[in-house]
Write an enzyme that holds these catalytic residues in place. Structure first.
Site, PDB file in Angstrom:
ATOM      1  N   GLY A   1      41.011 -11.204   4.085  1.00  0.00           N
ATOM      2  CA  GLY A   1      41.693  -9.871   4.564  1.00  0.00           C
ATOM      3  C   GLY A   1      41.514 -10.003   6.107  1.00  0.00           C
ATOM      4  O   GLY A   1      41.107 -11.152   6.564  1.00  0.00           O
TER       5      GLY A   1
ATOM      6  N   HIS B   1      43.612  -6.084   0.706  1.00  0.00           N
ATOM      7  CA  HIS B   1      44.195  -4.784   0.967  1.00  0.00           C
ATOM      8  C   HIS B   1      44.340  -4.237   2.255  1.00  0.00           C
ATOM      9  O   HIS B   1      44.898  -3.182   2.433  1.00  0.00           O
ATOM     10  CB  HIS B   1      42.783  -3.699   0.487  1.00  0.00           C
TER      11      HIS B   1
ATOM     12  N   PHE C   1      43.716  10.588  16.404  1.00  0.00           N
ATOM     13  CA  PHE C   1      43.218  10.046  14.985  1.00  0.00           C
ATOM     14  C   PHE C   1      41.696  10.944  14.843  1.00  0.00           C
ATOM     15  O   PHE C   1      41.292  11.598  15.917  1.00  0.00           O
ATOM     16  CB  PHE C   1      42.601   8.865  14.738  1.00  0.00           C
TER      17      PHE C   1
ATOM     18  N   TRP D   1      41.553 -18.411  -5.883  1.00  0.00           N
ATOM     19  CA  TRP D   1      40.343 -18.764  -6.414  1.00  0.00           C
ATOM     20  C   TRP D   1      39.300 -17.618  -6.574  1.00  0.00           C
ATOM     21  O   TRP D   1      39.103 -16.923  -5.422  1.00  0.00           O
ATOM     22  CB  TRP D   1      39.648 -19.891  -5.520  1.00  0.00           C
TER      23      TRP D   1
ATOM     24  N   ALA E   1      35.473 -16.312  -6.565  1.00  0.00           N
ATOM     25  CA  ALA E   1      34.355 -16.430  -6.322  1.00  0.00           C
ATOM     26  C   ALA E   1      33.345 -15.706  -7.390  1.00  0.00           C
ATOM     27  O   ALA E   1      33.649 -14.374  -7.484  1.00  0.00           O
ATOM     28  CB  ALA E   1      33.623 -16.362  -5.031  1.00  0.00           C
TER      29      ALA E   1
ATOM     30  N   GLN F   1      33.516   7.290   1.722  1.00  0.00           N
ATOM     31  CA  GLN F   1      34.287   8.175   2.295  1.00  0.00           C
ATOM     32  C   GLN F   1      35.459   8.710   1.127  1.00  0.00           C
ATOM     33  O   GLN F   1      36.021   7.905   0.550  1.00  0.00           O
ATOM     34  CB  GLN F   1      35.089   7.504   3.329  1.00  0.00           C
TER      35      GLN F   1
ATOM     36  N   HIS G   1      39.174  10.412   1.430  1.00  0.00           N
ATOM     37  CA  HIS G   1      40.132  10.551   2.604  1.00  0.00           C
ATOM     38  C   HIS G   1      40.787  11.808   2.037  1.00  0.00           C
ATOM     39  O   HIS G   1      41.248  12.061   0.908  1.00  0.00           O
ATOM     40  CB  HIS G   1      41.240   9.045   2.421  1.00  0.00           C
TER      41      HIS G   1
ATOM     42  N   LEU H   1      47.851   6.142  -0.129  1.00  0.00           N
ATOM     43  CA  LEU H   1      47.375   6.786   0.933  1.00  0.00           C
ATOM     44  C   LEU H   1      48.655   7.270   1.676  1.00  0.00           C
ATOM     45  O   LEU H   1      49.631   6.764   1.837  1.00  0.00           O
ATOM     46  CB  LEU H   1      46.734   5.913   2.129  1.00  0.00           C
TER      47      LEU H   1
ATOM     48  N   GLU I   1      46.372   9.273   7.933  1.00  0.00           N
ATOM     49  CA  GLU I   1      45.865  10.284   8.703  1.00  0.00           C
ATOM     50  C   GLU I   1      46.743  10.435  10.112  1.00  0.00           C
ATOM     51  O   GLU I   1      46.890  11.552  10.656  1.00  0.00           O
ATOM     52  CB  GLU I   1      44.402  10.051   9.375  1.00  0.00           C
TER      53      GLU I   1
ATOM     54  N   ARG J   1      37.137  13.055   8.336  1.00  0.00           N
ATOM     55  CA  ARG J   1      37.578  13.093   6.871  1.00  0.00           C
ATOM     56  C   ARG J   1      36.655  13.901   6.010  1.00  0.00           C
ATOM     57  O   ARG J   1      36.908  14.403   5.093  1.00  0.00           O
ATOM     58  CB  ARG J   1      37.764  11.491   6.476  1.00  0.00           C
TER      59      ARG J   1
ATOM     60  N   HIS K   1      38.039   6.620  -0.498  1.00  0.00           N
ATOM     61  CA  HIS K   1      38.754   5.382   0.695  1.00  0.00           C
ATOM     62  C   HIS K   1      38.050   4.761   1.404  1.00  0.00           C
ATOM     63  O   HIS K   1      38.629   3.784   1.959  1.00  0.00           O
ATOM     64  CB  HIS K   1      39.547   6.642   1.311  1.00  0.00           C
TER      65      HIS K   1
ATOM     66  N   ARG L   1      32.816   7.137   8.342  1.00  0.00           N
ATOM     67  CA  ARG L   1      33.522   6.495   9.382  1.00  0.00           C
ATOM     68  C   ARG L   1      34.716   7.101  10.125  1.00  0.00           C
ATOM     69  O   ARG L   1      35.424   7.996   9.168  1.00  0.00           O
ATOM     70  CB  ARG L   1      34.160   5.177   8.515  1.00  0.00           C
TER      71      ARG L   1
ATOM     72  N   GLY M   1      38.579   7.330  11.245  1.00  0.00           N
ATOM     73  CA  GLY M   1      39.784   6.562  10.916  1.00  0.00           C
ATOM     74  C   GLY M   1      39.926   5.525  12.141  1.00  0.00           C
ATOM     75  O   GLY M   1      39.714   6.006  13.123  1.00  0.00           O
TER      76      GLY M   1
ATOM     77  N   ASN N   1      38.568   2.931  12.813  1.00  0.00           N
ATOM     78  CA  ASN N   1      37.408   2.368  13.469  1.00  0.00           C
ATOM     79  C   ASN N   1      37.208   0.974  12.505  1.00  0.00           C
ATOM     80  O   ASN N   1      36.364   0.138  12.636  1.00  0.00           O
ATOM     81  CB  ASN N   1      36.099   2.986  13.317  1.00  0.00           C
TER      82      ASN N   1
HETATM   83  C1  LIG Z   1      45.796   2.293   2.215  1.00  0.00           C
HETATM   84  C2  LIG Z   1      44.812   2.114   3.180  1.00  0.00           C
HETATM   85  C3  LIG Z   1      45.168   2.460   4.531  1.00  0.00           C
HETATM   86  C4  LIG Z   1      43.990   2.155   5.608  1.00  0.00           C
HETATM   87  N1  LIG Z   1      44.315   2.623   6.867  1.00  0.00           N
HETATM   88  C5  LIG Z   1      43.461   2.061   7.816  1.00  0.00           C
HETATM   89  C6  LIG Z   1      43.922   2.121   9.227  1.00  0.00           C
HETATM   90  O1  LIG Z   1      44.948   2.571   9.471  1.00  0.00           O
HETATM   91  N2  LIG Z   1      42.872   1.694  10.075  1.00  0.00           N
HETATM   92  C7  LIG Z   1      41.704   1.396   9.663  1.00  0.00           C
HETATM   93  O2  LIG Z   1      40.982   0.810  10.578  1.00  0.00           O
HETATM   94  N3  LIG Z   1      41.256   1.265   8.447  1.00  0.00           N
HETATM   95  C8  LIG Z   1      42.237   1.466   7.566  1.00  0.00           C
HETATM   96  N4  LIG Z   1      41.897   1.318   6.219  1.00  0.00           N
HETATM   97  C9  LIG Z   1      40.564   0.410   5.776  1.00  0.00           C
HETATM   98  C10 LIG Z   1      40.713  -0.858   6.097  1.00  0.00           C
HETATM   99  O3  LIG Z   1      42.217  -1.232   5.858  1.00  0.00           O
HETATM  100  C11 LIG Z   1      39.757  -1.657   5.242  1.00  0.00           C
HETATM  101  O4  LIG Z   1      38.546  -1.106   5.274  1.00  0.00           O
HETATM  102  C12 LIG Z   1      39.891  -3.299   5.814  1.00  0.00           C
HETATM  103  O5  LIG Z   1      41.232  -3.464   6.098  1.00  0.00           O
HETATM  104  C13 LIG Z   1      38.984  -4.087   4.900  1.00  0.00           C
HETATM  105  O6  LIG Z   1      39.402  -5.471   5.405  1.00  0.00           O
HETATM  106  P1  LIG Z   1      38.216  -6.506   4.736  1.00  0.00           P
HETATM  107  O7  LIG Z   1      38.548  -7.700   5.444  1.00  0.00           O
HETATM  108  O8  LIG Z   1      36.655  -6.214   4.864  1.00  0.00           O
HETATM  109  O9  LIG Z   1      38.632  -6.749   3.085  1.00  0.00           O
HETATM  110  P2  LIG Z   1      40.146  -6.760   2.329  1.00  0.00           P
HETATM  111  O10 LIG Z   1      41.355  -6.491   3.280  1.00  0.00           O
HETATM  112  O11 LIG Z   1      39.845  -5.747   1.135  1.00  0.00           O
HETATM  113  O12 LIG Z   1      40.096  -8.164   1.897  1.00  0.00           O
HETATM  114  C14 LIG Z   1      39.120  -8.627   0.867  1.00  0.00           C
HETATM  115  C15 LIG Z   1      39.355 -10.144   0.655  1.00  0.00           C
HETATM  116  O13 LIG Z   1      38.192 -10.461  -0.188  1.00  0.00           O
HETATM  117  C16 LIG Z   1      39.006 -11.385  -1.400  1.00  0.00           C
HETATM  118  N5  LIG Z   1      37.984 -11.168  -2.480  1.00  0.00           N
HETATM  119  C17 LIG Z   1      37.548 -10.268  -2.841  1.00  0.00           C
HETATM  120  N6  LIG Z   1      36.743 -10.717  -4.254  1.00  0.00           N
HETATM  121  C18 LIG Z   1      36.796 -12.125  -4.139  1.00  0.00           C
HETATM  122  C19 LIG Z   1      36.284 -12.688  -5.137  1.00  0.00           C
HETATM  123  N7  LIG Z   1      35.531 -12.279  -6.153  1.00  0.00           N
HETATM  124  N8  LIG Z   1      36.677 -14.011  -5.057  1.00  0.00           N
HETATM  125  C20 LIG Z   1      37.539 -14.426  -3.776  1.00  0.00           C
HETATM  126  N9  LIG Z   1      38.049 -13.731  -2.915  1.00  0.00           N
HETATM  127  C21 LIG Z   1      37.709 -12.262  -3.324  1.00  0.00           C
HETATM  128  C22 LIG Z   1      40.199 -10.827  -1.539  1.00  0.00           C
HETATM  129  O14 LIG Z   1      40.998 -11.670  -2.233  1.00  0.00           O
HETATM  130  C23 LIG Z   1      40.776 -10.440  -0.118  1.00  0.00           C
HETATM  131  O15 LIG Z   1      41.092 -11.514   0.630  1.00  0.00           O
HETATM  132  C24 LIG Z   1      43.009   1.508   5.013  1.00  0.00           C
HETATM  133  C25 LIG Z   1      42.658   1.406   3.803  1.00  0.00           C
HETATM  134  C26 LIG Z   1      43.743   1.513   2.895  1.00  0.00           C
HETATM  135  C27 LIG Z   1      43.284   1.367   1.619  1.00  0.00           C
END
Ligand SMILES: Cc1cc2nc3c(=O)[nH]c(=O)nc-3n(C[C@H](O)[C@H](O)[C@H](O)COP(=O)(O)OP(=O)(O)OC[C@H]3O[C@@H](n4cnc5c(N)ncnc54)[C@H](O)[C@@H]3O)c2cc1C
Length: 566
Positions: A14, A45, A117, A156, A158, A231, A233, A243, A246, A277, A345, A380, A382, A384
């Protein structure tokens, strides 16, 4: 079983994982970096992030103001040294993303535009229409694949982290295409696996956010921090929970009860729809509990009214929201209000890490939503989160690279790997019990939704703890019907449920222990914030008997706790 050797292994692709990969690759071209993801990176996500990414970009705004908003939003549980660093780094990340191709929305004179926000006293959310995460992820993925020293292991899964002498030395992962388990050896491991919202029934998060990395780190001895803070939402679309950003309120949308009243005037008279929120979700839940919500076959709901914004503005600023409301909610927001209610959320809690993203396990780093540094404390703000993913993803990449450059590979016992192989294939895939995974998963989610929701009570939490432990017992007696190895989604669902049950248990235990109300953790039996006793972070350590809790102080630099009003 193959053995793959890389200097750095990043789990998760992500925003946090990809940003870490870019930072590590830029640190040194001799470093050999792997990114493991159970999904294709662009299905993480992060792609769903809608509203924006917070950063100070104008002279009228300031680092102190962003930090203060964050600390107050966090109900004073954030570590202020981390917050101060975070707000200073965020604008640099916005500019980097711009250079890497993120198409930020613009002001008429060509500057990066910013929208208001909740809880931010200045409009500081940089955005790309209402598809911010989608564009950020494409820009970052495009950048990450340009490096020859980054290898992607897409799809893959983990399953466990390998720790020897308190050092992270590798992990095991299943290649989903073949169903074979393999082992990775690494000098540094970065967890960037996202949140655990799918422990709840009504959530805005993808089905894949099951907290795997948190659970793997926890089982390997790393503490989870502040897991009681989840959190909610205010605007999850009814009935799916998808979602509604916001940003819709940032653009001027109203929240209305069944009497047509903008009820927030009774809860947050100054900030109204732009209060944080936790405040708005509690207000909505109170309207629902006191009978002032709309009714529907899918349960009670509140209305989000955008009609006064007009078709042109909705199409320009909130095109995705209009599309989602029409396709998944059956209403066109140009003509009708959108049915919404609070949805799980965000996970403020996660793997404990310091300002350098180091965890208490040497060589293990955590970034993004699976980590707890703590930028967001008890609640948190929004926009951030994506900012945190970028800032601390970069830190994790650099720190992991430094560590990998100054250390050598550590051997590990083959027994651990064999035990893991036995656990997943004999214990889970091979189990011939009578319980079904979807059934147990639904029961867990319903339990979390009813007893560990916005308003919590000691007796509910106690009974939730008993029930989740019962589910853990029943899990030992599951049967995965499909015994095949290739792309066995029933099997991965079982592995994910196993992780989620641990995390649900930790969340409940921490919530039960914290006898105060702070940020998103609201106890009806302890309605006040108690700084004397509870201005502390919760740490949960894995033991065979269940989580062991400890508490550590919050870092306060400039801002002493005060009453939190909006
Ligand atoms: C609908 C929605 C809207 C949002 N809007 C906003 C916004 O406008 N602004 C904001 O700041 N935040 C927003 N958020 C929150 C924010 O998007 C997330 O908190 C953030 O993107 C999380 O990123 P991340 O890289 O930590 O994890 P993620 O993007 O969730 O990625 C997780 C990664 O881990 C991998 N993974 C997980 N488990 C395993 C495993 N067992 N083995 C191998 N790989 C694994 C997955 O494949 C993925 O690649 C929103 C969230 C949602 C749901």
């Amino acid at each position: 079983m193959e053995k793959y050797v890389h200097d750095i292994v990043i789990v998760g692709a992500g925003l946090a994982g990809l940003r870490a990969a870019v930072a590590a690759a830029e640190f040194g071209e001799k470093l050999d970096i792997a990114v493991i993801s159970k999904l294709h990176p662009i299905r993480s996500h992060s792609v769903c992030a809608q509203g924006g990414t917070a950063a100070v970009m104008r002279e009228k705004d300031s680092f102190d103001l962003h930090a203060w908003d964050t600390v107050k939003g966090a109900d004073f549980l954030a570590d202020q040294d981390v917050v101060e660093f975070f707000v200073r780094q965020a604008p640099k990340e916005i500019v980097k993303m711009e250079h890497w191709g993120c198409p930020w929305s613009r002001t008429p004179d060509g500057k990066i535009d910013q929208r208001p926000f909740g809880g931010h006293t200045y409009p500081r959310a940089c955005f790309a229409a209402d598809m911010t995460g989608f564009h950020e992820m494409h820009a970052l993925y495009g950048k990450a694949i340009t490096y020859d020293n980054v290898r992607f292991y897409d799809e893959w899964f983990a399953t466990s982290l390998i720790v020897e002498d308190n050092s992270a030395v590798g992990l095991t992962a299943i290649e989903l295409k073949t169903g074979e388990i393999h082992v990775f050896q690494a000098k540094s491991v970065i967890m960037a696996t996202g949140g655990h919202e799918r422990i709840y029934e009504f959530t805005t998060f993808s089905h894949t956010t099951t907290g795997d990395g948190m659970a793997m780190a926890y089982r390997a001895g790393a503490p989870l921090m502040d897991m009681e803070f989840v959190q909610f939402h205010p605007t999850g679309l009814v009935p799916s929970g998808v979602l509604i950003t916001e940003g819709a309120r940032g653009e001027g949308g109203y929240l209305i009860n069944v009497n047509g009243e903008r009820f927030l005037k009774r809860y947050a008279p100054e900030k109204m729809e732009l209060a944080p929120r936790d405040v708005i979700s509690r207000a909505e839940q109170t309207e629902i509990l006191e009978g002032r919500a709309f009714t529907s076959p899918y349960g009670p709901y509140i209305a989000l009214d955008l009609r006064h914004l007009g078709e042109e503005k909705i199409n320009e600023r909130l095109p995705l929201i209009r599309d989602v409301a029409i396709k998944l909610g059956g209403v066109d927001p140009v003509k009708e209000p959108i049915p919404i209610r609070p949805a799980a959320h965000y996970s403020m809690g996660g793997i404990k890490a310091n300002i350098k993203t180091e965890t208490p396990i040497r060589g293990l780093y955590a970034a993004g939503e699976c980590s707890c540094l703590s930028v967001h404390g008890a609640n948190r703000l929004g926009t951030n989160s994506t900012a945190e993913c970028l800032v601390f993803g970069a830190v994790a990449g650099e720190e992991a690279a430094k560590h990998a450059t100054s250390t050598s590979f550590h051997e590990f016992s083959q027994e651990k790997v064999l035990a893991e192989e036995k656990r997943v294939f004999d214990g889970i895939l091979g189990s011939e019990g009578s319980e079904r995974v979807p059934q147990l998963r639904d029961e867990m989610r319903r339990l979390m939704n009813t007893k560990v929701w916005i308003f919590r009570k000691g007796d509910d939490l106690e009974s939730a703890l008993k029930e989740v432990r019962e589910l853990e017992k029943r899990f030992k007696n599951i049967k995965v019907e499909d015994k095949g190895r290739a792309f066995n989604t029933g099997f991965t669902a079982a592995l994910q449920l196993d992780f989620m049950l641990d995390l649900a248990e930790v969340t409940i235990m921490c919530a039960l222990a914290r006898t105060e109300s702070r940020g998103a953790h609201s106890r009806l039996d302890y309605p006040k914030r108690d700084d004397e006793k509870w201005l502390v972070h919760t740490l949960a350590y894995y033991t065979a008997e269940g989580p062991r809790l400890e508490y550590v102080p919050v870092t306060i630099t400039k801002w002493q706790p005060t009453a939190r009003k909006y």
